[in-house]
Design a protein around this motif. Structure first.
Motif, PDB file in Angstrom:
ATOM      1  N   TRP A 117      11.503  -8.358  -0.971  1.00 26.57           N
ATOM      2  CA  TRP A 117       9.966  -9.217  -1.327  1.00 26.57           C
ATOM      3  C   TRP A 117      10.069  -9.261  -2.807  1.00 26.57           C
ATOM      4  O   TRP A 117      11.313  -9.160  -3.543  1.00 26.57           O
ATOM      5  N   SER A 118       9.092 -10.423  -2.845  1.00 24.69           N
ATOM      6  CA  SER A 118       8.580 -11.173  -3.636  1.00 24.69           C
ATOM      7  C   SER A 118       8.642 -11.055  -5.472  1.00 24.69           C
ATOM      8  O   SER A 118       8.533 -11.074  -6.565  1.00 24.69           O
ATOM      9  N   GLN A 119       8.747  -9.096  -5.674  1.00 20.59           N
ATOM     10  CA  GLN A 119       8.829  -8.402  -7.083  1.00 20.59           C
ATOM     11  C   GLN A 119       9.845  -7.690  -7.144  1.00 20.59           C
ATOM     12  O   GLN A 119      10.212  -6.831  -8.162  1.00 20.59           O
ATOM     13  N   SER A 120      10.634  -9.023  -7.670  1.00 17.37           N
ATOM     14  CA  SER A 120      11.865  -7.302  -7.528  1.00 17.37           C
ATOM     15  C   SER A 120      12.317  -7.483  -8.662  1.00 17.37           C
ATOM     16  O   SER A 120      11.819  -5.986  -9.906  1.00 17.37           O
ATOM     17  N   ALA A 121      12.213  -7.772 -10.373  1.00 12.16           N
ATOM     18  CA  ALA A 121      11.695  -8.934 -11.905  1.00 12.16           C
ATOM     19  C   ALA A 121      10.429  -7.421 -12.271  1.00 12.16           C
ATOM     20  O   ALA A 121      10.693  -6.756 -12.803  1.00 12.16           O
ATOM     21  N   GLN A 122       9.866  -7.155 -11.407  1.00  8.61           N
ATOM     22  CA  GLN A 122       8.379  -6.539 -11.913  1.00  8.61           C
ATOM     23  C   GLN A 122       8.466  -4.982 -11.297  1.00  8.61           C
ATOM     24  O   GLN A 122       8.188  -3.803 -12.085  1.00  8.61           O
ATOM     25  N   VAL A 123       9.786  -4.595 -10.300  1.00 15.29           N
ATOM     26  CA  VAL A 123       9.614  -3.472 -10.300  1.00 15.29           C
ATOM     27  C   VAL A 123      10.671  -2.574 -10.779  1.00 15.29           C
ATOM     28  O   VAL A 123      10.252  -1.490 -11.735  1.00 15.29           O
ATOM     29  N   VAL A 124      11.637  -3.378 -11.736  1.00 16.43           N
ATOM     30  CA  VAL A 124      12.377  -3.017 -12.739  1.00 16.43           C
ATOM     31  C   VAL A 124      11.422  -3.275 -13.939  1.00 16.43           C
ATOM     32  O   VAL A 124      11.808  -1.668 -14.545  1.00 16.43           O
ATOM     33  N   SER A 125      10.207  -4.188 -14.458  1.00 18.18           N
ATOM     34  CA  SER A 125       9.934  -3.929 -15.164  1.00 18.18           C
ATOM     35  C   SER A 125       9.354  -2.659 -15.253  1.00 18.18           C
ATOM     36  O   SER A 125       8.703  -1.889 -16.272  1.00 18.18           O
ATOM     37  N   PHE A 126       8.070  -2.291 -14.018  1.00 19.76           N
ATOM     38  CA  PHE A 126       8.252  -0.955 -13.747  1.00 19.76           C
ATOM     39  C   PHE A 126       8.322   0.632 -13.893  1.00 19.76           C
ATOM     40  O   PHE A 126       8.100   0.883 -14.518  1.00 19.76           O
ATOM     41  N   LEU A 127       9.354   0.872 -13.752  1.00 18.16           N
ATOM     42  CA  LEU A 127      10.640   1.213 -13.380  1.00 18.16           C
ATOM     43  C   LEU A 127      10.123   1.943 -14.966  1.00 18.16           C
ATOM     44  O   LEU A 127      11.001   3.156 -14.848  1.00 18.16           O
ATOM     45  N   MET A 128      11.397   0.912 -15.596  1.00 15.44           N
ATOM     46  CA  MET A 128      11.746   0.651 -17.678  1.00 15.44           C
ATOM     47  C   MET A 128      10.212   1.043 -17.884  1.00 15.44           C
ATOM     48  O   MET A 128      10.593   2.070 -18.642  1.00 15.44           O
TER      49      MET A 128
END
Length: 245
Positions: A41-52
């Motif tokens: 899905w289109s939010q890979s970088a956003q997933v990482v930021s969220f997890l950080m």
């Protein structure tokens, strides 16, 4: 205090936010993410930021998946792996369009710090895919096995309810741990969108990258919570599907 395991996310930030609201987690609990945070899905970088950000609020343990290896390599050298591009890498690269070089480097450091596996004080193993050594993952010759191996899961399914644990034929790998929690192999491959169990192995990748939901499981009680199929949260995308069904 409880321990929760979360299956493969594959760029589905909306599903990640939803599943964390469904489970009754508290600040005293441990959240173990089984890998594959990107691609699909289109939010890979956003997933990482969220997890950080999440790791600053909760006790989080992050396991590295095979897709995370690919993304890490790209962030490090700027050269995308051809296989990665065919399996979700294009969407992951696009998700970084508005990220600065500094932000990308912060993500690279996060990927580099991911664990290959985790063993808790109850002798439970958390690993993205599996391992092949009969002496355990600490003795594995090649580390990439941790994020690619499917034989552990196949053996667990084959042996389930057929051979008793005290039998000489029972796989030695499975005797090393009280329980093993994995992702990597979508349960959709077995016509199920629910977590599956074989012997003492629990598979929590319920196909969020495709047509399945994202799952979080309380590993102590085996109670689990699921989002709706993730593709419904991204109606204008195909994720890693060639076509939605």
């Amino acid at each position: 205090m409880s321990t929760y395991a979360i299956g493969d996310i594959h760029g589905g930030l909306k599903a990640l936010e939803e599943v964390l609201l469904l489970a009754p987690i508290s600040k005293e609990d441990t959240l173990i993410f089984l890998g594959d945070y990107v691609d699909g899905w289109s939010q890979s970088a956003q997933v990482v930021s969220f997890l950080m950000d999440l790791s600053r609020q909760y006790h989080c343990i992050f396991i590295k998946g095979n897709h995370d290896n690919w993304c890490e390599d790209w962030l490090r050298n700027g050269k995308p792996n051809d296989s990665w591009l065919r399996h979700g890498g294009i969407s992951a690269m696009a998700s970084y369009h508005d990220y600065s070089e500094q932000e990308k480097m912060a993500h690279l450091h996060w990927f580099e710090a991911l664990r290959l596996f985790y063993i808790d004080d109850k002798k439970r193993l958390f690993i993205h895919a599996g391992f092949t050594s009969i002496h355990g993952p600490e003795h594995e010759f090649k580390h990439p096995v941790f994020s690619w191996d499917r034989t552990l899961w196949e053996v667990a399914l084959t042996m389930d309810k057929r051979i008793k644990k005290d039998s000489l034929l029972y796989p030695k790998r499975l005797k090393l741990f009280e329980e093993i929690f994995i992702g990597h192999t979508p349960t959709l491959y077995y016509n199920s969108s629910l977590p599956l169990n074989g012997c003492n192995v629990w598979n929590i990748d319920t196909g969020a990258a495709f047509t399945g939901p994202l799952t979080i499981m309380n590993v102590d009680t085996k109670e689990y919570w699921q989002t709706e199929p993730v593709y419904k949260l991204y109606p204008n995308e195909l994720g890693r599907n060639k076509a939605k069904s």
